[in-house]
Design a protein around this motif. Structure first.
Motif, PDB file in Angstrom:
ATOM      1  N   UNK A  71       0.841  -1.198   0.000  1.00  0.00           N
ATOM      2  CA  UNK A  71       0.000   0.000   0.000  1.00  0.00           C
ATOM      3  C   UNK A  71       0.872   1.242   0.000  1.00  0.00           C
ATOM      4  N   UNK A  72       0.589   2.177  -0.909  1.00  0.00           N
ATOM      5  CA  UNK A  72       1.338   3.415  -0.991  1.00  0.00           C
ATOM      6  C   UNK A  72       0.877   4.389   0.079  1.00  0.00           C
ATOM      7  N   UNK A  73       1.653   5.456   0.245  1.00  0.00           N
ATOM      8  CA  UNK A  73       1.338   6.446   1.283  1.00  0.00           C
ATOM      9  C   UNK A  73       0.018   7.160   0.994  1.00  0.00           C
ATOM     10  N   UNK A  74      -0.177   7.566  -0.252  1.00  0.00           N
ATOM     11  CA  UNK A  74      -1.377   8.321  -0.616  1.00  0.00           C
ATOM     12  C   UNK A  74      -2.484   7.420  -1.160  1.00  0.00           C
ATOM     13  N   UNK A  75      -2.428   6.143  -0.893  1.00  0.00           N
ATOM     14  CA  UNK A  75      -3.397   5.183  -1.423  1.00  0.00           C
ATOM     15  C   UNK A  75      -4.300   4.692  -0.306  1.00  0.00           C
ATOM     16  N   UNK A  83      -6.871  -2.555  -2.411  1.00  0.00           N
ATOM     17  CA  UNK A  83      -7.513  -3.851  -2.637  1.00  0.00           C
ATOM     18  C   UNK A  83      -7.893  -4.036  -4.105  1.00  0.00           C
ATOM     19  N   UNK A  84      -8.321  -2.957  -4.762  1.00  0.00           N
ATOM     20  CA  UNK A  84      -8.678  -3.069  -6.181  1.00  0.00           C
ATOM     21  C   UNK A  84      -7.459  -3.419  -7.035  1.00  0.00           C
ATOM     22  N   UNK A 136      -4.956 -14.006  -2.019  1.00  0.00           N
ATOM     23  CA  UNK A 136      -5.279 -12.590  -2.116  1.00  0.00           C
ATOM     24  C   UNK A 136      -5.516 -11.980  -0.734  1.00  0.00           C
ATOM     25  N   UNK A 137      -6.183 -12.717   0.133  1.00  0.00           N
ATOM     26  CA  UNK A 137      -6.451 -12.236   1.492  1.00  0.00           C
ATOM     27  C   UNK A 137      -5.157 -12.037   2.278  1.00  0.00           C
ATOM     28  N   UNK A 138      -4.261 -12.995   2.224  1.00  0.00           N
ATOM     29  CA  UNK A 138      -3.014 -12.897   2.987  1.00  0.00           C
ATOM     30  C   UNK A 138      -2.123 -11.767   2.473  1.00  0.00           C
ATOM     31  N   UNK A 139      -2.058 -11.600   1.149  1.00  0.00           N
ATOM     32  CA  UNK A 139      -1.236 -10.524   0.606  1.00  0.00           C
ATOM     33  C   UNK A 139      -1.839  -9.156   0.913  1.00  0.00           C
ATOM     34  N   UNK A 140      -3.149  -9.079   0.958  1.00  0.00           N
ATOM     35  CA  UNK A 140      -3.806  -7.822   1.311  1.00  0.00           C
ATOM     36  C   UNK A 140      -3.451  -7.393   2.730  1.00  0.00           C
TER      37      UNK A 140
END
Length: 362
Positions: free
Chosen positions: A157-161, A167-168, A191-195
């Motif tokens: 996840x990026x700072x401004x995201x 998730x999208x 997908x759940x674990x990487x999220x």
């Protein structure tokens, strides 16, 4: 007598026709069926004067705009899988024969995608599903399975995201992987674990890991819903602004890394040392350049004041003769040695060296 009876029959027929037309007009205008039935009871159901009631059905097509596809991501702003999904929905809303559906899909193509279908066999051009297969084979993602897996597992996840945007992106990457790797099992769990692993908020990540440990059957959408609900509760509890600190919700969600206080102290100390070194260098340069100023004169010249005769002629300080000054004196010093810079001013020294050279040449 017969002529009068025929006129009465015509008038009666015209009257019945007017009544029928009036009833039809009322029915078309939304009149009540009771009035229509009463009027029709007066008019026989059989043809009157060769006129039969005609029912008119007006069809208003419901158009669903479908985007065009050219095969270039920079132009279409969508992948071939997304476009195929949109085109399939548009075909489902239009009950047409298969040939007309193929022509409809062909009209939506541009550029290289249209040329690819144009030069395909006729059997493939006339089938929309085969058109979709050809487009998928030629314009799908060109990355290998390993590259897609690497991009998926390195995504954070990026700072401004926001969490929803993050998730999208993961869901889109997983779709590309599923298209390339048909043997992938438990894609929802991956997908759940990487999220959860890619979240920037440590508190949110810990909460989700606890829930997953308690229930291993949670799906990706369940975990994402928990994350969004947790952020929503944090926003409600920290909605009141505080004058002595920043908004803790923004700090948690954005997770902007700010330099700590010791780093600022170290930076200030380094700048302070550099400034002290610059001051010492400037002070040393000022001390070395002070004697070489234009107002400086040797002590020997300063201790000997200028002398003049009664008529105003200057007396040379070097040879003690009248008529010239030491700068233009041509007398050779005793011993044939030139005077040092400490005993003769800077301007006079150049004159002495020049005059001695001229005399030696003569």
């Amino acid at each position: 007598m017969s002529s009068e009876q025929s006129l009465e029959d015509q008038v009666r027929a015209l009257t019945e026709l007017v009544n029928q037309l009036t009833a039809d007009n009322q029915r078309l205008r939304g009149g009540e069926r009771s009035s229509t039935s009463s009027d029709s009871a007066q008019v026989p159901s059989s043809n009157v004067a060769g006129v039969t009631p005609v029912e008119r059905l007006v069809c208003v097509p419901r158009e669903r705009k479908c985007p065009r596809f050219s095969g270039k991501m920079s132009v279409d702003n969508m992948s071939v899988q997304d476009w195929i999904e949109e085109a399939s929905r548009s075909l489902a809303a239009r009950p047409m024969p298969r040939l007309e559906q193929a022509l409809f899909v062909y009209d939506l193509l541009d550029g290289e995608a249209k040329r690819e279908i144009k030069f395909s066999p006729a059997a493939d051009r006339n089938d929309p599903q085969k058109i979709f297969e050809i487009l998928k084979q030629n314009f799908s993602c060109s990355k290998s399975v390993n590259a897609l897996y690497r991009q998926f597992y390195q995504r954070r996840q990026f700072e401004s995201e926001s969490v929803r945007e993050y998730s999208h992106v993961l869901m889109e990457l997983m779709e590309h992987i599923q298209d390339k790797d048909e043997s992938l099992d438990q894609s929802d769990r991956v997908l759940r674990d990487q999220f959860v692993e890619g979240l920037r908020n440590d508190k949110l990540q810990g909460e989700l890991l606890d829930k997953i440990s308690a229930n291993q059957h949670l799906s990706f959408r369940d975990v994402r819903s928990e994350a969004l609900d947790w952020l929503s509760r944090r926003a409600q509890t920290t909605a009141r602004p505080r004058a002595y600190s920043c908004n803790s919700y923004e700090a948690d969600t954005n997770a902007v890394t700010v330099s700590t206080a010791p780093e600022f102290i170290e930076l200030k100390e380094c700048l302070r040392k550099q400034q002290a070194q610059l001051d010492a260098i400037l002070t040393q340069l000022g001390q070395t350049q002070a004697p070489s100023s234009s107002t400086y004169r040797p002590l020997s010249a300063q201790s000997r004041p200028y002398q003049f005769q009664a008529d105003g002629k200057p007396i040379c300080l070097r040879c003690n003769k009248a008529g010239h000054i030491a700068r233009f004196c041509r007398a050779i010093p005793q011993g044939g040695q030139t005077t040092t810079q400490g005993s003769v001013p800077r301007g006079e020294q150049t004159g002495v060296v020049a005059n001695s050279g001229m005399q030696q040449g003569n």
